[in-house]
Design an enzyme around this catalytic site. Structure first.
Site, PDB file in Angstrom:
ATOM      1  N   SER A  38      40.074  18.587  23.094  1.00 42.60           N
ATOM      2  CA  SER A  38      39.711  20.011  23.203  1.00 42.60           C
ATOM      3  C   SER A  38      38.433  20.394  22.474  1.00 42.60           C
ATOM      4  O   SER A  38      37.928  21.500  22.672  1.00 42.60           O
ATOM      5  CB  SER A  38      40.866  20.883  22.690  1.00 42.60           C
ATOM      6  OG  SER A  38      41.942  20.859  23.587  1.00 42.60           O
ATOM      7  N   LYS A  76      35.788  21.555  24.734  1.00 44.97           N
ATOM      8  CA  LYS A  76      35.841  22.891  25.340  1.00 44.97           C
ATOM      9  C   LYS A  76      34.713  23.793  24.822  1.00 44.97           C
ATOM     10  O   LYS A  76      34.273  24.701  25.524  1.00 44.97           O
ATOM     11  CB  LYS A  76      37.195  23.548  25.054  1.00 44.97           C
ATOM     12  CG  LYS A  76      38.362  22.849  25.732  1.00 44.97           C
ATOM     13  CD  LYS A  76      39.690  23.433  25.268  1.00 44.97           C
ATOM     14  CE  LYS A  76      40.858  22.709  25.896  1.00 44.97           C
ATOM     15  NZ  LYS A  76      42.164  23.207  25.389  1.00 44.97           N
ATOM     16  N   VAL A 131      43.433  17.170  20.030  1.00 47.68           N
ATOM     17  CA  VAL A 131      44.661  16.430  19.755  1.00 47.68           C
ATOM     18  C   VAL A 131      44.427  14.917  19.666  1.00 47.68           C
ATOM     19  O   VAL A 131      45.355  14.164  19.374  1.00 47.68           O
ATOM     20  CB  VAL A 131      45.766  16.747  20.790  1.00 47.68           C
ATOM     21  CG1 VAL A 131      46.159  18.211  20.707  1.00 47.68           C
ATOM     22  CG2 VAL A 131      45.347  16.352  22.193  1.00 47.68           C
ATOM     23  N   TYR A 139      38.580  19.657  34.346  1.00 45.07           N
ATOM     24  CA  TYR A 139      39.225  19.928  33.065  1.00 45.07           C
ATOM     25  C   TYR A 139      39.743  18.645  32.414  1.00 45.07           C
ATOM     26  O   TYR A 139      39.494  18.392  31.231  1.00 45.07           O
ATOM     27  CB  TYR A 139      40.368  20.929  33.243  1.00 45.07           C
ATOM     28  CG  TYR A 139      41.146  21.169  31.974  1.00 45.07           C
ATOM     29  CD1 TYR A 139      40.645  21.999  30.984  1.00 45.07           C
ATOM     30  CD2 TYR A 139      42.365  20.527  31.753  1.00 45.07           C
ATOM     31  CE1 TYR A 139      41.343  22.196  29.800  1.00 45.07           C
ATOM     32  CE2 TYR A 139      43.069  20.721  30.582  1.00 45.07           C
ATOM     33  CZ  TYR A 139      42.556  21.553  29.603  1.00 45.07           C
ATOM     34  OH  TYR A 139      43.240  21.742  28.427  1.00 45.07           O
TER      35      TYR A 139
END
Length: 304
Positions: A63, A66, A258, A188
């Site tokens: 992440s 992002k 993560v 994604y």
């Protein structure tokens, strides 16, 4: 201040302590990681680097990426992005569906899964080849042409990504996904699969500490006003429902993943990346949080 000496000392102290938590085994490829790996790299805006431990060992940044997709989308379309996704802390888990119902399909912020999926949809609508454009943007930020998506990790995430499939379909039901679902979710999963080491990651995020300017090329990846806003979102939303704790203990804008990575920036000074795969109950690196808290305390280098 002897930055390397401080990093070495804090690293040794944290490594000698307990290493609690678990790796993100719900993504099969991430369950294979040695849970005791631990690396740090700090890159300053004058190009100096300070390293410790497994700083050159690649890992899935998850992440953390992002922030980079958000930076590209914000650079492309500007303020209209906030009609599709909000900028408020979520107070819920990163993969939660709870708020979408009451907030009419507008994700609370672009760093939770739902928000990042909407950002991917924006990129799919803006570019003919969004995967190519996104990785090229990240390579320019990193000044590293070999950075790429990791097909094995993307496939692993897709194989167990039921909640993300639920999120994108739910977003679609509210009209907040404009493009083909398969294309958007593929972007994604690939975004989250990117692998870097701490050296590369700290260097990649340096533009956000440097008013949006890439250090070597001098390219403005993001104007200074938008850079300020990205940093603000990292400060308030970069750690999901532990964002307040990170702000309280570390005091830097940052983002976790993560895969066990954390990156943080001190505007006009440095970007730092820490990697340790064991995660606490909120999904953030246990040792990474401890290292950054002690490091910013000793160096008095928070934004507060």
């Amino acid at each position: 201040m002897d930055c390397q000496k401080i990093i070495d000392r804090v690293y040794a102290e944290v490594k000698a302590g307990e290493n609690l938590g678990q790796v993100a085994a719900y993504i099969p490829e991430l369950s294979k990681i040695d849970p005791d790996r631990f690396g740090i790299c700090l890159t300053s805006i004058d190009g100096r680097q300070y390293r410790a431990g497994d700083a050159e060992e690649p890992f899935s940044i998850q992440s953390i990426a992002k922030v980079l997709s958000l930076s590209l989308a914000f650079a492309c379309i500007g303020e209209p992005i906030w009609k599709r996704v909000d900028v408020e802390p979520s107070g819920t888990a990163f993969n939660s569906l709870l708020q979408l119902e009451s907030e009419n399909g507008i994700p609370r912020n672009p760093l939770i899964n739902a928000g990042a999926i909407v950002v991917c949809d924006i990129l799919c609508g803006y570019f003919r080849e969004p995967k190519k454009e996104l990785i090229n943007f990240i390579r320019r930020a990193a000044n590293q042409p070999d950075i790429d998506y990791a097909a094995d990790i993307a496939a692993s995430e897709k194989s167990t990504g039921y909640r993300n499939f639920a999120l994108i379909n739910y977003l679609k039901s509210f009209g907040n996904i404009h493009n083909d679902i398969d294309q958007v979710i593929d972007l994604y999963f690939n975004l989250c699969s990117i692998k870097m080491n701490c050296v590369e990651l700290s260097h990649t995020f340096l533009f956000l500490a440097n008013n949006g300017v890439q250090l070597e090329s001098g390219e403005t990846l993001l104007d200074s006003s938008r850079t300020k806003r990205i940093n603000a979102i990292m400060q308030t939303c970069g750690f999901y429902d532990e964002a307040g704790e990170f702000a309280y203990r570390v005091g830097l804008p940052g983002k976790s993943g993560v895969g066990g990575g954390i990156t943080a920036i001190l505007p006009n000074e440095y970007a730092i990346a820490v990697w340790s795969p064991r995660l606490n109950k909120k999904g953030n690196s246990y040792r990474g949080m401890k290292f950054l808290e002690r490091f910013t305390t000793e160096t008095e280098s928070s934004i507060f």
